[in-house]
Structures are given as structure tokens and as C-alpha cells.
Enzyme design. Structure first.
Site, PDB file in Angstrom:
ATOM      1  CE  LYS A 202     -17.123  -0.894   0.474  1.00  0.00           C
ATOM      2  NZ  LYS A 202     -16.472  -0.822   1.574  1.00  0.00           N
ATOM      3  CG  PHE A 247      -4.151  -1.872  -3.018  1.00  0.00           C
ATOM      4  CD1 PHE A 247      -4.007  -1.192  -1.943  1.00  0.00           C
ATOM      5  CD2 PHE A 247      -5.210  -2.716  -3.157  1.00  0.00           C
ATOM      6  CE1 PHE A 247      -4.557  -1.329  -1.000  1.00  0.00           C
ATOM      7  CE2 PHE A 247      -5.817  -3.057  -1.824  1.00  0.00           C
ATOM      8  CZ  PHE A 247      -5.641  -2.382  -0.770  1.00  0.00           C
ATOM      9  CB  CYS A 258     -14.424  -6.395   1.465  1.00  0.00           C
ATOM     10  SG  CYS A 258     -14.542  -6.167   3.145  1.00  0.00           S
ATOM     11  NE  ARG A 328     -15.148 -12.118   6.768  1.00  0.00           N
ATOM     12  CZ  ARG A 328     -15.854 -10.768   6.752  1.00  0.00           C
ATOM     13  NH1 ARG A 328     -16.932 -10.680   6.588  1.00  0.00           N
ATOM     14  NH2 ARG A 328     -15.022  -9.633   7.230  1.00  0.00           N
TER      15      ARG A 328
HETATM   16  C1  UGA Z   1     -11.035  -3.519   1.487  1.00  0.00           C
HETATM   17  C2  UGA Z   1     -10.812  -2.204   0.904  1.00  0.00           C
HETATM   18  O1  UGA Z   1      -9.459  -1.641   1.041  1.00  0.00           O
HETATM   19  C3  UGA Z   1     -11.356  -1.091   1.856  1.00  0.00           C
HETATM   20  O2  UGA Z   1     -11.363   0.206   1.449  1.00  0.00           O
HETATM   21  C4  UGA Z   1     -12.981  -1.691   2.051  1.00  0.00           C
HETATM   22  O3  UGA Z   1     -13.326  -0.717   2.991  1.00  0.00           O
HETATM   23  C5  UGA Z   1     -13.035  -2.968   2.604  1.00  0.00           C
HETATM   24  O4  UGA Z   1     -12.662  -3.952   1.557  1.00  0.00           O
HETATM   25  C6  UGA Z   1     -14.612  -3.237   2.827  1.00  0.00           C
HETATM   26  O5  UGA Z   1     -15.158  -3.109   1.490  1.00  0.00           O
HETATM   27  O6  UGA Z   1     -15.026  -3.019   3.533  1.00  0.00           O
HETATM   28  P1  UGA Z   1      -9.947  -5.245   3.401  1.00  0.00           P
HETATM   29  O7  UGA Z   1     -10.613  -6.448   2.624  1.00  0.00           O
HETATM   30  O8  UGA Z   1      -9.819  -4.943   4.639  1.00  0.00           O
HETATM   31  O9  UGA Z   1     -10.377  -3.814   2.682  1.00  0.00           O
HETATM   32  O10 UGA Z   1      -8.188  -5.542   2.777  1.00  0.00           O
HETATM   33  P2  UGA Z   1      -7.257  -4.788   1.981  1.00  0.00           P
HETATM   34  O11 UGA Z   1      -6.235  -4.092   2.660  1.00  0.00           O
HETATM   35  O12 UGA Z   1      -8.173  -3.887   0.736  1.00  0.00           O
HETATM   36  O13 UGA Z   1      -6.811  -5.810   1.176  1.00  0.00           O
HETATM   37  C7  UGA Z   1      -7.230  -7.024   0.516  1.00  0.00           C
HETATM   38  C8  UGA Z   1      -6.821  -8.079  -0.193  1.00  0.00           C
HETATM   39  O14 UGA Z   1      -5.890  -7.756  -1.075  1.00  0.00           O
HETATM   40  C9  UGA Z   1      -5.765  -8.829   0.868  1.00  0.00           C
HETATM   41  O15 UGA Z   1      -5.951 -10.112   0.746  1.00  0.00           O
HETATM   42  C10 UGA Z   1      -4.526  -8.128   0.623  1.00  0.00           C
HETATM   43  O16 UGA Z   1      -3.490  -9.320   0.971  1.00  0.00           O
HETATM   44  C11 UGA Z   1      -4.597  -8.135  -0.713  1.00  0.00           C
HETATM   45  N1  UGA Z   1      -3.497  -7.299  -1.464  1.00  0.00           N
HETATM   46  C12 UGA Z   1      -3.818  -5.926  -0.971  1.00  0.00           C
HETATM   47  C13 UGA Z   1      -2.477  -7.516  -2.470  1.00  0.00           C
HETATM   48  O17 UGA Z   1      -2.594  -8.799  -2.761  1.00  0.00           O
HETATM   49  N2  UGA Z   1      -1.830  -6.796  -3.015  1.00  0.00           N
HETATM   50  C14 UGA Z   1      -1.823  -5.339  -2.646  1.00  0.00           C
HETATM   51  O18 UGA Z   1      -0.947  -4.732  -3.141  1.00  0.00           O
HETATM   52  C15 UGA Z   1      -2.735  -5.037  -1.745  1.00  0.00           C
END
Ligand code: UGA
Length: 433
Positions: A202, A247, A258, A328
Site C-alpha cells: 500500500k 499520473f 492520502c 484535506r
Molecule cells: C490515492 C491513490 O490514488 C489511491 O490508489 C489510494 O487508495 C488512496 O490515495 C488512498 O491511499 O486511500 P486519492 O487520494 O483519492 O487516491 O487521489 P488521487 O487520484 O491519487 O490524486 C491525488 C492527488 O494527485 C490529487 O490532488 C490530484 O489532483 C493529484 N494528481 C493526480 C496530479 O497532480 N497529477 C496527476 O496526474 C494525478
């Protein structure tokens, strides 16, 4: 099967509803009476597409119920621990208070021979410690990390990429396979392993995702200096299947409950284990991410002629990402606050996250719509890429702003459309047009 789910936040509420959906009888337990009341009444206390429908179905079918009473776990066979593990105040390490409290409360009511399954994200070694307590109460402990993304939680829970089972024996594996049988039978890969490996899967996954985002954002920093375009770099390198496109979205970087806290907790744990050098690079991942927020504030300042003092700034977005009302560690609110502290009059609009933002950031001003937030603005900051903003006609804002200046901090707007309407468009990692 009869299941209990301890903790009914983003993870637990989704897991409980999904388990009812695949045929189990589920009781969700939480110490937060208001949350339980809301879920009982069919209202999801946060924004998660598809979850209200799943909740309604589970409640109507009688397979899903909610309570604050841990005694309800007494007739369940498998118990999922889904409570939060936030960053400890003033430290990088994870706060395990809620996990420890949940397991302790559960043990009071645990029928001998049950299986306790941890889903919370924890520092490696936690499961082994908790296994000692659970085994002393005559039951088994397994770790089954969750990979759901907010905004796509329902889909990620019902059709996950993989199921990871950290177990200490065959009985635990058999019970977990029985729980997930309807999902496994769809062809979902199952990885059966030991407790520490499952915990590491994880945190490694989240560390990798954070690294991928910061990698492209580091390239964005270089692009800004040489006049290159980071979105083109990402597009081109992503065609290599070993790299992939996902990503690699350069911009304001990652926030949420997270990725930021997980990489910090991972570093803190590595330090305790004496392998801090192995994860030193995560410090840089974190630093690159934080720098993107500062750079966005700089762009806003530059667009206001060198000073934000007295400027009016319209902010589009408060949630840490679209399709979520979670604020958050939201990069958007961080930037809004910094711009305000630099002397600007800031008004924020978000389609879903306003209530949460108001509670946590009461000193910011909020507007009821995008146009109201941008009224008389010298510069508009696009900070969370909601569909509403991506699809917006620039002319709608042109009519209300004082200056047609926009910072697209998510590289998500069609900049040709905006410049065609007379806007000066700036973004992270791309030349201004
Ligand atoms: C993340 C992981 O993607 C999940 O697999 C995991 O289960 C989860 O954390 C957790 O640990 O519970 P999450 O926090 O919901 O999920 O969001 P993401 O979709 O991963 O995005 C995280 C951040 O990265 C956001 O602020 C998003 O805007 C940013 N991001 C994402 C970017 O800046 N660039 C990208 O290309 C993708």
C-alpha cells in the site's frame, strides 16, 4: 456472510455499501453519532459519485445497517478496520490512535474464531503488533489494503485492479477469499502474502504515484526555464508503455488525505527502521510538490503586475481534486490562502467542497458561483479541474472580470479557446500565451 466495518468515512462507508452490494450482511460501526445517523437515513456525509445509490440499495434490501454500538460486531464473522491514520500533529509519522482504539473496542465484543481485517494505511509492522492482541483474544488478523481513489471509490471497490491479502494462515485466506468471491470470480488478481508485505504494498503504491506526479512536475520546472511544454513531454514519454500516460498530469501537484501524509509516514517509519537513506528521495518528491504551490502564487503575482496587494483574485476550485468534496491538504486552498496573505482580495468557488472549505478556512471569502467568484477579478486561478470549469465558455467570465488573466494550474483548460476570447493564459510548465 455477516461482516462488520469499523469506521464509516470515505473508505469504510464505501466498503460497507460495496460488501452489501455483493451479497453480505453488513453492519457499519462508528463512534461519530452524526455520521451514523446520516448514513442510516440514506445520506452519504461526503460527495462520492455512485455511493448514495449503493447506500440506498443496501439499506432498502436490509443487508446494510449502521450503529455506534460495537456490540453489533458480536455476531459477525469478519471485521474490517477502516478508520483513518492521519499525520501526527507536528510530526511526519502516522497517528495510529484510531486504529488502536478500533481494535481495542472490537476485541471487547469479538467472538472467538473471528477474523479482523485491517484496511487502513499503516506503517509497516503495525499489523504484526495488532495480530498479537487479536490472537490473544482467540481470533486471527489479516491485512487487506485498500487502493480506492476518492471520486471513483465505488468502481474501485467493486472492480479493483487487485486484491492483496496479508495473512498468517490458511483459515484467514479462506475467509477473505469467501468474502471477495463475487469480485475474484470476475478475474480480479489476488496476491496472497504476509502481513508486512501487504502493508508495504500500500505505501509503496502511494509513494510511487506521488513520485510519478513530482517527476513530471520537476520536468515542468525545467520547461518553464527553457520555454518547453511539459504537457507535450508527458504526452510523448507516456506512449512508452513502460512509462504510460496516467499520473503524468503536471500542475499544482498532489494533495488530499492520502499521498502527502503517506509519503511522510513512510519516511518516518524508514527512519525508525534505520533505512531512512532508502527513502530520502521522497523528501524531494514532497519538496517538488510544495514548490508547485508557491510557483502558482508567483504566477498570480506576476499577472497582477508584481504585487498581489490590493488585487482581486477569483479562485475556481477548493477540493484537492475534482469529483470529491475533500479539502484535506488541498493545494487549491493552500494557494488561495497564500494569495490572500499576500494582500489580495480572494473569492473562492467550488461545486461541492464549499461547506468543508468554510469550516476549515473561515478567513477566506466564498462565492455562490464561478462568475460571482470572478466578479471584478484581476486574475482568475483555476486550481481544481472540475468538469464545470473545463467546459465553461470563457466569454461567461470575460463579462464579469476586470482583467482577462487566467492561471490554469491544472493544465486542464483548452487554452486556445481562452486566448481566442482575449485572455492571457498562463500555466505551470508551459509558455504563456
Ligand atoms: C490515492 C491513490 O490514488 C489511491 O490508489 C489510494 O487508495 C488512496 O490515495 C488512498 O491511499 O486511500 P486519492 O487520494 O483519492 O487516491 O487521489 P488521487 O487520484 O491519487 O490524486 C491525488 C492527488 O494527485 C490529487 O490532488 C490530484 O489532483 C493529484 N494528481 C493526480 C496530479 O497532480 N497529477 C496527476 O496526474 C494525478
Amino acid at each position: 456472510m455477516k461482516l462488520s466495518v469499523i469506521g464509516t468515512g470515505y473508505l469504510g462507508a464505501t466498503h460497507a455499501a460495496a460488501m452489501a452490494e455483493i451479497g453480505h450482511e453488513v453492519v457499519g460501526i462508528d463512534v461519530d453519532a452524526a455520521k451514523i445517523e446520516s448514513l442510516r437515513g440514506g445520506t452519504v456525509p461526503f460527495h462520492e459519485p455512485g455511493l448514495p445509490e449503493l447506500l440506498a440499495k443496501g439499506l432498502a434490501g436490509g443487508r446494510l445497517r449502521f450503529t455506534t454500538d460495537f456490540a453489533a460486531a458480536a455476531d459477525c464473522v469478519v471485521h474490517f478496520v477502516c478508520v483513518g491514520t492521519p499525520q501526527r500533529k507536528g510530526e511526519n509519522a502516522a497517528d495510529l490512535t484510531y486504529v488502536d482504539a478500533a481494535v481495542a473496542a472490537l476485541i471487547e465484543h469479538l467472538p472467538v474464531g473471528s477474523l479482523v481485517v485491517g484496511k487502513s494505511t499503516v506503517p509497516v509492522g503495525t499489523a504484526e503488533r495488532l495480530a498479537g492482541l487479536v490472537e490473544a483474544a482467540g481470533s486471527d488478523l489479516a491485512w487487506n489494503p485498500e487502493f480506492l481513489r476518492e471520486g471513483k471509490a465505488v468502481q474501485d471497490t467493486l472492480r479493483p485492479d487487485r486484491i492483496v491479502m496479508g495473512v498468517t494462515g490458511e483459515r484467514a485466506e479462506k475467509l477473505l477469499r469467501d468474502v471477495y468471491e463475487p469480485i475474484v470470480s470476475l478475474g480480479t488478481p489476488v496476491i496472497v502474502t504476509d502481513l508486512p508485505t501487504s502493508e508495504l504494498v500500500k505505501v509503496s503504491a502511494n509513494a510511487f504515484l506521488a513520485t510519478k506526479i513530482s517527476f513530471i512536475n520537476a520536468i515542468a520546472e525545467v520547461c518553464e526555464v527553457v520555454g518547453a511544454d511539459v504537457t507535450m513531454v508527458a504526452e510523448a514519454i507516456g506512449h512508452d508503455a513502460r512509462i504510460g500516460h496516467r499520473f503524468l498530469g503536471a500542475g499544482l501537484g498532489f494533495g488530499g488525505g492520502c499521498l502527502p501524509k503517506d509519503i511522510r509516514a513512510f519516511m518516518a517509519r524508514a527512519e525508525e527502521l534505520g533505512v531512512d537513506q532508502a527513502l530520502n528521495f521522497l523528501r524531494e518528491v514532497d519538496a517538488i510538490n510544495v514548490r508547485r504551490r508557491a510557483r502558482t502564487v508567483d504566477l498570480a503575482r506576476e499577472m497582477c503586475g508584481g504585487s498581489l496587494a490590493g488585487a482581486r483574485v477569483g479562485v475556481l476550485g477548493a477540493a484537492f481534486k475534482p469529483d470529491s468534496d475533500d479539502i484535506r491538504d488541498s493545494p487549491a486552498l493552500d494557494v488561495a490562502l497564500a494569495v490572500q496573505q499576500a494582500g489580495a482580495a480572494v473569492r473562492v468557488y467550488d461545486p461541492y467542497a464549499m461547506d468543508n472549505a468554510r469550516i476549515s478556512f473561515p478567513t477566506l471569502a466564498y462565492a455562490a458561483s464561478a462568475t460571482a467568484a470572478c466578479h471584478d477579478a484581476d486574475v482568475v486561478l483555476h486550481l481544481t479541474e472540475w468538469a464545470e470549469f473545463r467546459e465553461m465558455e470563457p466569454s461567461v467570465l470575460s463579462e464579469v472580470v476586470r482583467g482577462r488573466n487566467i492561471v490554469d494550474a491544472r493544465n486542464a483548460l483548452d487554452r486556445e479557446r481562452w486566448t481566442a476570447d482575449g485572455w492571457i493564459h498562463r500555466s505551470l510548465g508551459r509558455r504563456s500565451i
